[in-house]
Write an enzyme that holds these catalytic residues in place. Structure first.
Site, PDB file in Angstrom:
ATOM      1  CD  GLN A 289      56.065  52.661  24.830  1.00 16.64           C
ATOM      2  OE1 GLN A 289      55.694  52.234  25.912  1.00 16.64           O
ATOM      3  NE2 GLN A 289      56.400  53.921  24.644  1.00 16.64           N
TER       4      GLN A 289
ATOM      5  CB  VAL B 110      55.488  58.273  22.632  1.00 13.70           C
ATOM      6  CG1 VAL B 110      55.116  56.851  22.993  1.00 13.70           C
ATOM      7  CG2 VAL B 110      54.381  59.242  23.045  1.00 13.70           C
ATOM      8  CB  ALA B 111      60.015  55.118  24.289  1.00 13.91           C
TER       9      ALA B 111
ATOM     10  CB  SER C  54      59.254  52.046  26.532  1.00 12.69           C
ATOM     11  OG  SER C  54      58.836  52.407  27.840  1.00 12.69           O
TER      12      SER C  54
ATOM     13  CG  HIS D 150      57.322  52.418  31.425  1.00 10.20           C
ATOM     14  ND1 HIS D 150      56.988  52.437  32.756  1.00 10.20           N
ATOM     15  CD2 HIS D 150      57.703  53.685  31.131  1.00 10.20           C
ATOM     16  CE1 HIS D 150      57.140  53.665  33.244  1.00 10.20           C
ATOM     17  NE2 HIS D 150      57.579  54.450  32.272  1.00 10.20           N
TER      18      HIS D 150
ATOM     19  CG  ASP E   6      56.695  56.625  34.919  1.00  8.35           C
ATOM     20  OD1 ASP E   6      57.936  56.576  34.869  1.00  8.35           O
ATOM     21  OD2 ASP E   6      55.976  56.612  33.900  1.00  8.35           O
TER      22      ASP E   6
ATOM     23  CD  GLU F 272      60.257  59.340  31.799  1.00  5.31           C
ATOM     24  OE1 GLU F 272      60.099  58.397  32.593  1.00  5.31           O
ATOM     25  OE2 GLU F 272      59.783  59.351  30.646  1.00  5.31           O
TER      26      GLU F 272
ATOM     27  CG  HIS G 267      61.311  55.765  34.594  1.00  6.19           C
ATOM     28  ND1 HIS G 267      60.457  55.485  33.555  1.00  6.19           N
ATOM     29  CD2 HIS G 267      62.035  54.636  34.780  1.00  6.19           C
ATOM     30  CE1 HIS G 267      60.657  54.251  33.122  1.00  6.19           C
ATOM     31  NE2 HIS G 267      61.619  53.709  33.861  1.00  6.19           N
TER      32      HIS G 267
HETATM   33 ZN   LIG Z   1      58.580  56.291  32.911  1.00 12.15          ZN
END
Ligand SMILES: [Zn+2]
Length: 261
Positions: free
Chosen positions: A140, A169-170, A175, A177, A184, A231, A234
């Site tokens: 990330q 961008v996180a 994030s 993720h 996603d 999103e 997601h």
């Molecule tokens: Zn995502």
């Protein structure tokens, strides 16, 4: 004659009291309507009295308290971890395994529900493709650095460039993720994360069926002011019980977790 005068005086008084009562009740309704900001609730001439409850600011909603029917779960469990702005998970690192032999990884504890969800999508005639899944803290960080450098080019990125990059961008630790529980999902024929270019019936199918496999839509459009993201592709594993409650009540994960504070 005397009796008639007394009667008309009585009738006049009665009428006055009635009139005062009507005025008082109407101004009360208007005050309540104004307090709630609901202009339509004020009474027009000849309209029946409003029967709906207009809640005053700061007053509790009618009926049971919000979240009173929430699932009986231990909110400190791994499947409820929240990564986001204001809840940085640091270098949290789940044990991850490959998703169906691909180069995408997911928390081992939730891999079976994910594969079941993907297989259900296939059985419904779709061709799901995992575009992004687990991303480590350092991955990330790498993505954010790249974005900031791109913005600053040809100079070195400044704090302002990083701030701008974080709109796309996180930040590392923020994030979903990084939890290893977020994916996603796109159709295999779409190579970009462009919601309007994607098959809307597939996105709808994912939304309507995710909860029975323990997944939620992590960043719904209507919750962007809370999560910071929109999103439609997601999905995030939280377990069936929480997922069904979250999707039925149109919550985002942040709102769900807040019910247990
Ligand atoms: Zn995502």
């Amino acid at each position: 004659m005397q009796a008639k005068r007394i009667f008309s005086a009585f009738a006049f008084t009665l009428l006055t009291i009635l009139l005062l009562l009507v005025v008082a009740s109407r101004s009360g309704e208007a005050a309540r309507a104004a307090a709630s900001g609901d202009i339509d609730a004020s009474l027009g001439p000849g309209m029946p009295p409003a029967t709906e409850q207009v809640s005053l600011p700061g007053s509790k909603p009618e009926g049971q308290e919000k979240g009173a029917d929430k699932p009986d779960i231990d909110i400190s469990g791994w499947q409820y971890i929240v990564a986001g702005e204001g809840s940085n998970i640091g270098t949290y690192t789940p044990y991850v395994v490959s998703i169906e032999g691909t180069a995408q990884y997911f928390d081992e504890r939730a891999i079976t529900p994910l594969v079941d969800f993907l297989n259900a999508a296939r059985a419904a005639g779709y061709t799901p493709y995992i575009m992004n899944s687990y991303r480590s803290y350092s991955a990330q960080e790498y993505i954010l650095n790249g974005r900031a450098s791109q913005i600053a080019w040809p100079n070195y990125p400044t704090q302002a460039d990083y701030d701008e990059a974080e709109q796309y961008v996180a930040a590392p630790g923020e994030s979903d993720h990084q939890t290893g529980l977020g994916v996603d999902i796109t159709d295999r024929y779409y190579s970009s994360m462009n919601a309007s270019a994607m098959d809307q019936t597939f996105l709808t199918w994912l939304r309507e069926n995710c909860a029975q496999y323990g997944f939620i839509l992590r960043y719904p459009a209507a919750k962007e002011s809370i999560t910071g993201w929109n999103e439609p592709w997601h999905f995030r594993y939280v377990g069936v019980e929480a997922a069904e409650y979250i999707m039925e009540n149109n919550l985002c994960l942040e709102q769900f977790v807040a019910l247990y504070e």
